[in-house]
Design an enzyme around this catalytic site. Structure first.
Site, short mmCIF file in Angstrom:
data_model
loop_
_atom_site.label_atom_id
_atom_site.label_comp_id
_atom_site.label_asym_id
_atom_site.label_seq_id
_atom_site.Cartn_x
_atom_site.Cartn_y
_atom_site.Cartn_z
N THR A 252 30.80 56.36 36.00
CA THR A 252 30.71 57.02 37.31
C THR A 252 32.12 57.46 37.69
OG1 THR A 252 31.23 55.26 38.90
CG2 THR A 252 29.04 55.21 37.92
N HIS B 91 33.03 44.93 46.15
CA HIS B 91 32.56 46.17 45.53
C HIS B 91 31.79 45.71 44.30
CE1 HIS B 91 32.22 49.98 43.60
NE2 HIS B 91 33.04 49.66 42.63
N ASP C 127 30.85 52.68 47.85
CA ASP C 127 29.55 52.11 48.23
C ASP C 127 29.13 52.65 49.61
OD1 ASP C 127 29.88 49.11 46.47
OD2 ASP C 127 31.57 50.40 46.97
N ARG D 250 30.88 44.36 36.97
CA ARG D 250 32.31 44.63 37.18
C ARG D 250 33.12 43.37 36.91
NH1 ARG D 250 29.36 47.19 41.19
NH2 ARG D 250 29.64 49.45 41.31
N ARG E 109 27.92 56.12 49.27
CA ARG E 109 26.56 56.11 48.71
C ARG E 109 25.56 55.75 49.82
NH1 ARG E 109 28.46 53.09 43.17
NH2 ARG E 109 28.77 54.98 41.95
N ASN F 25 38.36 48.14 38.22
CA ASN F 25 37.41 47.05 38.51
C ASN F 25 37.71 45.77 37.76
OD1 ASN F 25 35.52 47.91 40.43
ND2 ASN F 25 34.58 49.31 38.95
P1 NAD Z 1 38.49 55.50 31.29
O1 NAD Z 1 38.36 54.67 30.07
O2 NAD Z 1 37.99 56.88 31.29
O3 NAD Z 1 40.03 55.55 31.75
C1 NAD Z 1 40.86 54.44 31.75
C2 NAD Z 1 42.24 54.93 31.36
O4 NAD Z 1 43.16 53.83 31.50
C3 NAD Z 1 42.34 55.41 29.91
O5 NAD Z 1 42.85 56.75 29.89
C4 NAD Z 1 43.29 54.43 29.26
O6 NAD Z 1 44.12 55.01 28.25
C5 NAD Z 1 44.11 53.98 30.46
N1 NAD Z 1 44.82 52.71 30.26
C6 NAD Z 1 44.36 51.57 29.69
N2 NAD Z 1 45.32 50.62 29.70
C7 NAD Z 1 46.40 51.16 30.29
C8 NAD Z 1 47.70 50.69 30.59
N3 NAD Z 1 48.08 49.44 30.27
N4 NAD Z 1 48.56 51.53 31.20
C9 NAD Z 1 48.20 52.78 31.52
N5 NAD Z 1 46.99 53.29 31.25
C10 NAD Z 1 46.09 52.49 30.65
O7 NAD Z 1 37.78 54.65 32.46
P2 NAD Z 1 37.30 55.20 33.88
O8 NAD Z 1 35.85 55.55 33.81
O9 NAD Z 1 38.29 56.19 34.38
O10 NAD Z 1 37.40 53.87 34.76
C11 NAD Z 1 38.67 53.35 35.11
C12 NAD Z 1 38.50 52.12 35.99
O11 NAD Z 1 37.93 52.51 37.26
C13 NAD Z 1 37.53 51.07 35.41
O12 NAD Z 1 38.03 49.78 35.62
C14 NAD Z 1 36.26 51.31 36.19
O13 NAD Z 1 35.41 50.18 36.22
C15 NAD Z 1 36.84 51.64 37.55
N6 NAD Z 1 35.93 52.29 38.51
C16 NAD Z 1 36.09 51.94 39.80
C17 NAD Z 1 35.26 52.46 40.76
C18 NAD Z 1 35.44 52.01 42.19
O14 NAD Z 1 34.61 52.31 43.07
N7 NAD Z 1 36.50 51.29 42.48
C19 NAD Z 1 34.27 53.39 40.41
C20 NAD Z 1 34.14 53.76 39.07
C21 NAD Z 1 34.99 53.19 38.10
#
Ligand code: NAD
Length: 317
Positions: free
Chosen positions: A230, A177, A150, A90, A153, A122
């Site tokens: 995920t 995280h 987490d 991450r 899980r 992240n």
């Molecule tokens: P994804 O690629 O499916 O979606 C990301 C979206 O953000 C895309 O639709 C993209 O167009 C949009 N985007 C990018 N830049 C942007 C901006 N400047 N303004 C507006 N929109 C913008 O990715 P995802 O699988 O949905 O993951 C999203 C985030 O969530 C990642 O950083 C991932 O690591 C994180 N995540 C966090 C957890 C957690 O427990 N916190 C769990 C899973 C994923």
């Protein structure tokens, strides 16, 4: 007086839309606005989600929109940005996503937002710090999803191991995280019995607890390896957090929240149990950690501080 419960989602990707689908299925939100750099996608998502409304428990206005919608929103949830690729940690996403968080936060604040920020992008502890610093909001009104996923899980894996309902598992993950998280096992219960005592009384090897925690922090890597991303688990976790805020629940969730020496650390966001209500973080629940757990927590915080100094501050200055 009828109050409109309005959530703006920035980032209509896998994670954001999983939360949206979960909100639609469970109800409790009156209005959901979708924002993304990919505007076409938000329009498609608006249509697709809205077609589920006849089978939803209550009506919800769903629309593709823009940042002017933040003015009267209760919550802005940020799930935008890059996600981990197989083999990436991450923390590898920090610089690229910090720039995205800065841009999004400025757009939200320009439009007079006065609600609560919920950040899931992240590395979430660092991204929450960025949103807090750039927005200038009181720290208690900027919350990261922290170790909410987490912890879910962990509860699931303990429940599976001990064959009890995960609803009766009161166990929490603290810290980043990410790879340096920890479980304060002395403070973990099933119902009202300590898990450590359950392990002893049932002759379960104590090292199985470590295996359970390993299963938690390795889960994201394993899932990403197998299906690229995920999202369902975090979607449900974000739904839970949003509801705790909207319904003024005073619920305890392990969110990423600003440290003011509650655990001997300050100056960064990290996952600890906190009481969540309509004002955001009401209070951090303070646990007395044993030396080993405190050392692990400190290590997790040091990683955050180092990244803030090296990677984050140059971007947000
Ligand atoms: P994804 O690629 O499916 O979606 C990301 C979206 O953000 C895309 O639709 C993209 O167009 C949009 N985007 C990018 N830049 C942007 C901006 N400047 N303004 C507006 N929109 C913008 O990715 P995802 O699988 O949905 O993951 C999203 C985030 O969530 C990642 O950083 C991932 O690591 C994180 N995540 C966090 C957890 C957690 O427990 N916190 C769990 C899973 C994923």
């Amino acid at each position: 007086m009828v109050t409109n419960k309005k959530v703006v989602l920035v980032g209509a990707g896998f994670v954001g839309m999983s939360m949206a689908y979960s909100l639609l299925n469970q109800g409790g939100v009156d209005e959901l606005v979708l924002i993304d750099v990919n505007k076409e996608k938000t329009i498609g998502e608006e249509m697709d989600l809205s077609h589920g409304l006849p089978y939803a428990p209550q009506k919800m206005k769903i629309k593709a929109g823009d940042y002017d919608e933040c003015k009267d929103a209760n919550i802005v949830v940020i799930t935008a940005g890059l996600a981990q690729k197989p083999g990436q940690s991450r923390l590898d996403l920090a610089v690229a996503n910090a720039k995205i968080m800065k841009e999004i936060t400025e757009n939200v604040m320009k439009n007079g937002f006065k609600g609560i920020f919920v950040v899931a992008s992240n590395p979430v502890d660092l991204m929450t710090y960025v949103v807090a610093e750039v927005s200038g909001m009181p720290k208690s009104r900027v919350i990261g999803s922290g170790t909410v996923l987490d912890t879910a899980r962990l509860r699931y894996l303990i429940a599976d191991y001990l064959e009890v309902s995960s609803k009766n598992v009161h166990a929490y993950i603290l810290g980043e995280h990410g790879d340096s998280s920890l479980v304060p096992w002395e403070h973990c219960y099933v119902g009202c019995k300590k898990i450590i005592d359950i392990m002893k009384d049932n002759n379960h090897p104590m090292e199985d607890l470590k295996k359970i925690h390993d299963g938690v922090w390795q889960a994201a890597y394993e899932i990403i390896e197998k299906k690229k991303a995920t999202y369902y688990g975090i979607g449900m976790a974000l739904n839970r957090l949003v509801k705790a805020i909207l319904n003024d629940e005073n619920s305890i969730l392990t969110v990423s929240t600003y440290q003011n020496n509650e655990y001997g650390q300050e100056g960064m966001y990290i996952g600890v149990p906190a009481i969540i209500n309509r004002n955001g973080v009401k209070e951090i629940l303070q646990l007395k950690l044993n030396k080993q757990d405190q050392d692990k927590f400190n290590h997790s915080c040091e990683i955050m501080k180092e990244n803030i100094e090296k990677e984050i501050k140059p971007i947000i200055k």
